[in-house]
Design an enzyme around this catalytic site. Sequence first.
Site, PDB file in Angstrom:
ATOM      1  N   HIS A  64       0.826  -1.211   0.000  1.00  0.00           N
ATOM      2  CA  HIS A  64       0.000   0.000   0.000  1.00  0.00           C
ATOM      3  C   HIS A  64       0.864   1.267   0.000  1.00  0.00           C
ATOM      4  O   HIS A  64       1.252   1.753   1.057  1.00  0.00           O
ATOM      5  CB  HIS A  64      -0.893  -0.036   1.254  1.00  0.00           C
ATOM      6  CG  HIS A  64      -1.959   1.010   1.274  1.00  0.00           C
ATOM      7  ND1 HIS A  64      -3.153   0.826   1.928  1.00  0.00           N
ATOM      8  CD2 HIS A  64      -2.031   2.255   0.742  1.00  0.00           C
ATOM      9  CE1 HIS A  64      -3.907   1.903   1.792  1.00  0.00           C
ATOM     10  NE2 HIS A  64      -3.236   2.791   1.078  1.00  0.00           N
ATOM     11  N   ARG A  68       2.068   8.680  -6.625  1.00  0.00           N
ATOM     12  CA  ARG A  68       1.613   9.994  -7.135  1.00  0.00           C
ATOM     13  C   ARG A  68       1.863  10.257  -8.608  1.00  0.00           C
ATOM     14  O   ARG A  68       1.507  11.328  -9.099  1.00  0.00           O
ATOM     15  CB  ARG A  68       2.244  11.143  -6.315  1.00  0.00           C
ATOM     16  CG  ARG A  68       2.026  11.074  -4.820  1.00  0.00           C
ATOM     17  CD  ARG A  68       0.555  11.094  -4.447  1.00  0.00           C
ATOM     18  NE  ARG A  68       0.370  11.362  -3.006  1.00  0.00           N
ATOM     19  CZ  ARG A  68      -0.730  11.037  -2.341  1.00  0.00           C
ATOM     20  NH1 ARG A  68      -1.727  10.419  -2.961  1.00  0.00           N
ATOM     21  NH2 ARG A  68      -0.844  11.315  -1.062  1.00  0.00           N
ATOM     22  N   ASP A 156      -8.826   2.909  -3.054  1.00  0.00           N
ATOM     23  CA  ASP A 156      -8.242   3.479  -1.836  1.00  0.00           C
ATOM     24  C   ASP A 156      -8.167   4.999  -1.886  1.00  0.00           C
ATOM     25  O   ASP A 156      -7.812   5.590  -2.890  1.00  0.00           O
ATOM     26  CB  ASP A 156      -6.842   2.928  -1.587  1.00  0.00           C
ATOM     27  CG  ASP A 156      -6.297   3.472  -0.280  1.00  0.00           C
ATOM     28  OD1 ASP A 156      -6.888   3.159   0.763  1.00  0.00           O
ATOM     29  OD2 ASP A 156      -5.331   4.248  -0.302  1.00  0.00           O
ATOM     30  N   HIS A 183     -10.802   0.388   1.234  1.00  0.00           N
ATOM     31  CA  HIS A 183     -10.619   1.530   2.135  1.00  0.00           C
ATOM     32  C   HIS A 183     -11.980   1.660   2.821  1.00  0.00           C
ATOM     33  O   HIS A 183     -12.930   2.172   2.230  1.00  0.00           O
ATOM     34  CB  HIS A 183     -10.262   2.775   1.310  1.00  0.00           C
ATOM     35  CG  HIS A 183     -10.284   4.051   2.075  1.00  0.00           C
ATOM     36  ND1 HIS A 183      -9.137   4.765   2.364  1.00  0.00           N
ATOM     37  CD2 HIS A 183     -11.297   4.756   2.614  1.00  0.00           C
ATOM     38  CE1 HIS A 183      -9.458   5.857   3.056  1.00  0.00           C
ATOM     39  NE2 HIS A 183     -10.769   5.878   3.215  1.00  0.00           N
ATOM     40  N   HIS A 236      -5.300  -0.666   5.857  1.00  0.00           N
ATOM     41  CA  HIS A 236      -5.094   0.156   7.065  1.00  0.00           C
ATOM     42  C   HIS A 236      -6.202   0.040   8.130  1.00  0.00           C
ATOM     43  O   HIS A 236      -6.865   1.004   8.456  1.00  0.00           O
ATOM     44  CB  HIS A 236      -4.876   1.620   6.706  1.00  0.00           C
ATOM     45  CG  HIS A 236      -5.797   2.202   5.657  1.00  0.00           C
ATOM     46  ND1 HIS A 236      -7.163   2.084   5.709  1.00  0.00           N
ATOM     47  CD2 HIS A 236      -5.527   2.904   4.534  1.00  0.00           C
ATOM     48  CE1 HIS A 236      -7.689   2.703   4.670  1.00  0.00           C
ATOM     49  NE2 HIS A 236      -6.707   3.199   3.939  1.00  0.00           N
ATOM     50  N   ASN A 284      -5.895   9.381   7.058  1.00  0.00           N
ATOM     51  CA  ASN A 284      -7.201   8.740   6.992  1.00  0.00           C
ATOM     52  C   ASN A 284      -7.035   7.248   6.689  1.00  0.00           C
ATOM     53  O   ASN A 284      -6.489   6.913   5.646  1.00  0.00           O
ATOM     54  CB  ASN A 284      -8.037   9.404   5.896  1.00  0.00           C
ATOM     55  CG  ASN A 284      -9.500   9.051   6.014  1.00  0.00           C
ATOM     56  OD1 ASN A 284      -9.940   8.567   7.061  1.00  0.00           O
ATOM     57  ND2 ASN A 284     -10.250   9.254   4.958  1.00  0.00           N
ATOM     58  N   ASP A 311       1.014   2.719   3.755  1.00  0.00           N
ATOM     59  CA  ASP A 311       0.125   3.778   3.248  1.00  0.00           C
ATOM     60  C   ASP A 311       0.928   5.068   3.034  1.00  0.00           C
ATOM     61  O   ASP A 311       0.455   6.163   3.340  1.00  0.00           O
ATOM     62  CB  ASP A 311      -1.060   4.007   4.199  1.00  0.00           C
ATOM     63  CG  ASP A 311      -2.157   4.867   3.573  1.00  0.00           C
ATOM     64  OD1 ASP A 311      -2.043   5.197   2.369  1.00  0.00           O
ATOM     65  OD2 ASP A 311      -3.112   5.219   4.283  1.00  0.00           O
ATOM     66  N   HIS A 315       2.844  14.398   0.423  1.00  0.00           N
ATOM     67  CA  HIS A 315       2.218  15.661   0.023  1.00  0.00           C
ATOM     68  C   HIS A 315       3.286  16.741   0.004  1.00  0.00           C
ATOM     69  O   HIS A 315       4.289  16.637   0.714  1.00  0.00           O
ATOM     70  CB  HIS A 315       1.116  16.072   1.010  1.00  0.00           C
ATOM     71  CG  HIS A 315      -0.096  15.208   0.938  1.00  0.00           C
ATOM     72  ND1 HIS A 315      -0.929  15.172  -0.160  1.00  0.00           N
ATOM     73  CD2 HIS A 315      -0.618  14.323   1.823  1.00  0.00           C
ATOM     74  CE1 HIS A 315      -1.909  14.301   0.057  1.00  0.00           C
ATOM     75  NE2 HIS A 315      -1.744  13.763   1.249  1.00  0.00           N
TER      76      HIS A 315
HETATM   77 ZN   LIG Z   1      -6.956   4.390   2.331  1.00  0.00          ZN
END
Ligand SMILES: [Zn+2]
Length: 437
Positions: A64, A68, A156, A183, A236, A284, A311, A315
């Site tokens: 996971h 990007r 996800d 998700h 997650h 999240n 995960d 950013h």
């Molecule tokens: Zn997720």
Amino acid sequence: MSDVPVLIRGGRVVDPSRRLDQTLDVLLRDGFVAAVAEKIAPPKGAEIVDAAGLVVAPGFVDLHVHLREPGFEQKETIATGTAAAAAGGFTAVCAMANTDPVADDAPTVAFVVRRARETGRVRVHPIGAISKGLKGEELAEIGSMKAEGIVAVSDDGKGVQNAGLMRRAMEYAGMFDLPVVIHAEDSGLAMGGVMNEGWVSTRLGLAGQPAAAESVMVARDVQIAALASARLHVAHVSTRASLEAIRGARRHGVDVTCEATPHHLALTDEEVARSGYDTRFKMNPPLRSEVDRLALVAALADGTIDCVATDHAPHHADEKALEFADAPFGVIGLETALPVLVEALLSPKHLSLMRLVEVLSTAPARLFGLPYGTLAEGAHGDVVLFSTTRSTHVTPDGFHSKARNSPWVTRTLKGRVERTWVAGREVFSRGPGGAKP
Ligand SMILES: [Zn+2]
């Protein structure tokens, strides 16, 4: 022309695929594990690596990550994301579909595969979307994406709200022998909450999303998986109630597995208060209560949680610099996963070293049917060399990722990745400066 053979000498070889934990030499040659034995004579021209005091394990596998690319190259690229993976000891990663364009058709998946081959430092296996554009309305082109190499399907980033669509996705994915990764988030219950709903969110005056926003979807989807005879993987997992739903479903024979992230295993919603609304603690699902965290730790040890996945969600600094309520969800995790797990779980003896390697390597590889997670002779030469006693000091400038949005910045954690090989070639080395004990 073949590569230089690599002889990794005298390390503690931990290979959960064979329950092996012994001081041995490992020889990598022509991209594969050529031998694992005591005192292997070095072949001519071999590079010799002194692994005394270090752990030699099959390379880590992350089911996971968000790389990007395409579309959000200001956050991360396949090149920088896989450099971060290599630095974290990961030799294979599965890339989520929430790019721009979304990986919901064959050409976009083919692009990711090609870019990974051209610029990736570790192996990349794409995950295709469940629905077109992640809109939750129409099924994506699962069959044609499978032909391009997807290893699972997932929307996800968003929960699939329509139960009928989820049923069709599971039935269709099953025809192609693909797991469906959920998700789990009921958007009506989550209602725009920016952290866990509870005493801390009340105190801070932030909108919360209740634990039930996750667990009701897990409860729904294990029942749909039973109906569709599907292979379900819960991404997650973060709450005690979700774990109870998974345990119950397994007792009834549902084929369900799950992963947890290092941050949910190590941190709670109190960090949002302690840090003064620091957006490096906004992700999240959100960080939960201590009751939930302790349930996750126990479930990772007892096998209810099959594996750890990061995960990894990079950013740009400008995006994360917004107010807590407005900043995007997500934290990076590839380069800190091993030290976080050593510090939070191995050192306090919540997890054995064998189980630690299993949840990072052998188990995730098995879940998605990937041929990794083993140092058996003839296996892929994907290897990580790490220390459980040396420390990692996490600094903003130390990341190979383009992003800096890590909850661990400024922290010193026990455990350190020293070197990583993919197909017998070195893809990461801490180097002479950093290799001192
Ligand atoms: Zn997720």
